[in-house]
Design a protein around this motif. Structure first.
Motif, PDB file in Angstrom:
ATOM      1  N   ARG A 223     -63.241 -12.656  78.072  1.00 22.25           N
ATOM      2  CA  ARG A 223     -62.687 -11.546  77.415  1.00 22.25           C
ATOM      3  C   ARG A 223     -61.287 -11.641  76.743  1.00 22.25           C
ATOM      4  NH1 ARG A 223     -61.113  -8.447  81.426  1.00 22.25           N
ATOM      5  NH2 ARG A 223     -60.137  -6.783  80.029  1.00 22.25           N
ATOM      6  N   GLU A 235     -59.339  -4.791  73.116  1.00 19.28           N
ATOM      7  CA  GLU A 235     -59.846  -5.375  74.427  1.00 19.28           C
ATOM      8  C   GLU A 235     -61.084  -5.506  74.245  1.00 19.28           C
ATOM      9  OE1 GLU A 235     -58.551  -3.299  77.694  1.00 19.28           O
ATOM     10  OE2 GLU A 235     -59.120  -4.983  79.015  1.00 19.28           O
ATOM     11  N   THR A 237     -65.000  -8.200  74.471  1.00 21.47           N
ATOM     12  CA  THR A 237     -65.473  -9.554  74.352  1.00 21.47           C
ATOM     13  C   THR A 237     -64.949 -10.404  73.048  1.00 21.47           C
ATOM     14  OG1 THR A 237     -67.376  -9.060  72.966  1.00 21.47           O
ATOM     15  CG2 THR A 237     -67.713  -8.886  75.201  1.00 21.47           C
TER      16      THR A 237
END
Ligand code: ATP
Length: 256
Positions: A223, A235, A237
């Motif tokens: 992440r 925020e 992947t």
């Protein structure tokens, strides 16, 4: 069910008129590798300094393994299983590579000052254990060949690995890496990423890594959190963050 290791909420740090962190919040689950990105001055190092208690937060919370991290004394951070590396390496140039790594493990040594000064058998046993642990780390980081050389004069990529070995010597559960790829060649970045993935998989390790090298972040992290001017702007992947318009604007000046 998630196994939450770190929960940061509303973290704010001000330096006079500058708000270095402005209400930042994110979570990290056990075993994750989280990338912390953002342009220069975004607040990434300030966040690490807060989590390791070098800086005092003005507002907000950080819960680590369920406890209030921001009320822990700075010297007790290592006992909680948190270790970090620094942007500007903090190695001892005249000590050998092995000794530098053993310094990292010393926080865990049990012998007191008097027994250490008298070189009691328990101290010698402990030193043997530290040396054994250091040797294991040197091997896993491909540093055995330089173990007895002073750190001074070794190539920069090697110094970066020594710094990582020293942080790992404290047997951390949470490792904070500050720009580990800075100054490395492409080949060295790939090698470093492979080593880090291997260590993460073997030792139950959670990692937050500040890094400008996007190839490393996108290829290695589970992440990514992006900061700009102290605020979290994205925020998700790696793919989500890479495609995020605010992130692209922050890096390029205009949406690309
Ligand atoms: N000790 C300090 N005193 C005053 N201002 C500070 C201090 N530490 C950081 N700052 C300021 O806080 C802001 C965030 O800095 P920080 O070093 O955390 O950014 P960064 O994202 O790590 O940047 P870089 O990628 O360049 O390392 C900057 O404006 C910086 O000048």
């Amino acid at each position: 069910m998630t196994d939450r290791m770190l929960e940061v909420t509303g973290l704010t740090v001000r330096f006079g008129g500058i708000t270095a962190l402005d209400g930042v919040g994110f979570t990290v689950d056990r075993g994750q590798m989280v990338g912390l990105i953002g342009p220069n001055g975004a607040g990434k190092t300030t966040l690490f300094n807060c989590l390791t208690r070098r800086y005092q937060a003005d507002e907000g919370q950080a819960r680590y393994e369920g406890r209030d991290l921001l009320s822990v004394a700075p010297h007790a951070i290592v006992d909680l299983g948190i270790a970090r590396t620094f942007q500007n390496l903090g190695l001892f140039p005249r000590m050998t590579v092995r000794e530098n790594v053993m310094v990292g493990a010393h926080g865990h040594a049990r012998a007191g000052f008097v027994s250490a000064a008298l070189r009691l058998p328990s101290v010698r046993r402990e030193e043997r254990e530290l040396r054994f642990r250091a040797n294991e780390l040197l091997e896993s980081l491909e540093l055995t060949g330089v173990a007895d050389r002073p750190a001074a004069g070794l190539p920069f990529g090697t110094l970066k690995r020594i710094e990582l070995a020293r942080a790992l010597a404290a047997r951390p559960r949470l490792l904070l890496l500050d720009e580990p790829c800075n100054g490395l060649s492409h080949g060295e970045v790939d090698a470093f990423a492979a080593i880090l993935r291997g260590i993460r998989d073997r030792a139950d390790l959670t990692v937050i890594v500040v890094e400008h090298h996007m190839g490393f972040v996108m290829g290695t992290c589970d992440r990514v959190v992006c900061l700009e001017f102290g605020r979290k702007i994205a925020e998700g992947t790696p793919a989500e963050v890479q495609a995020d318009e605010a992130v692209r604007t922050a890096y390029l000046g205009t949406a690309a």
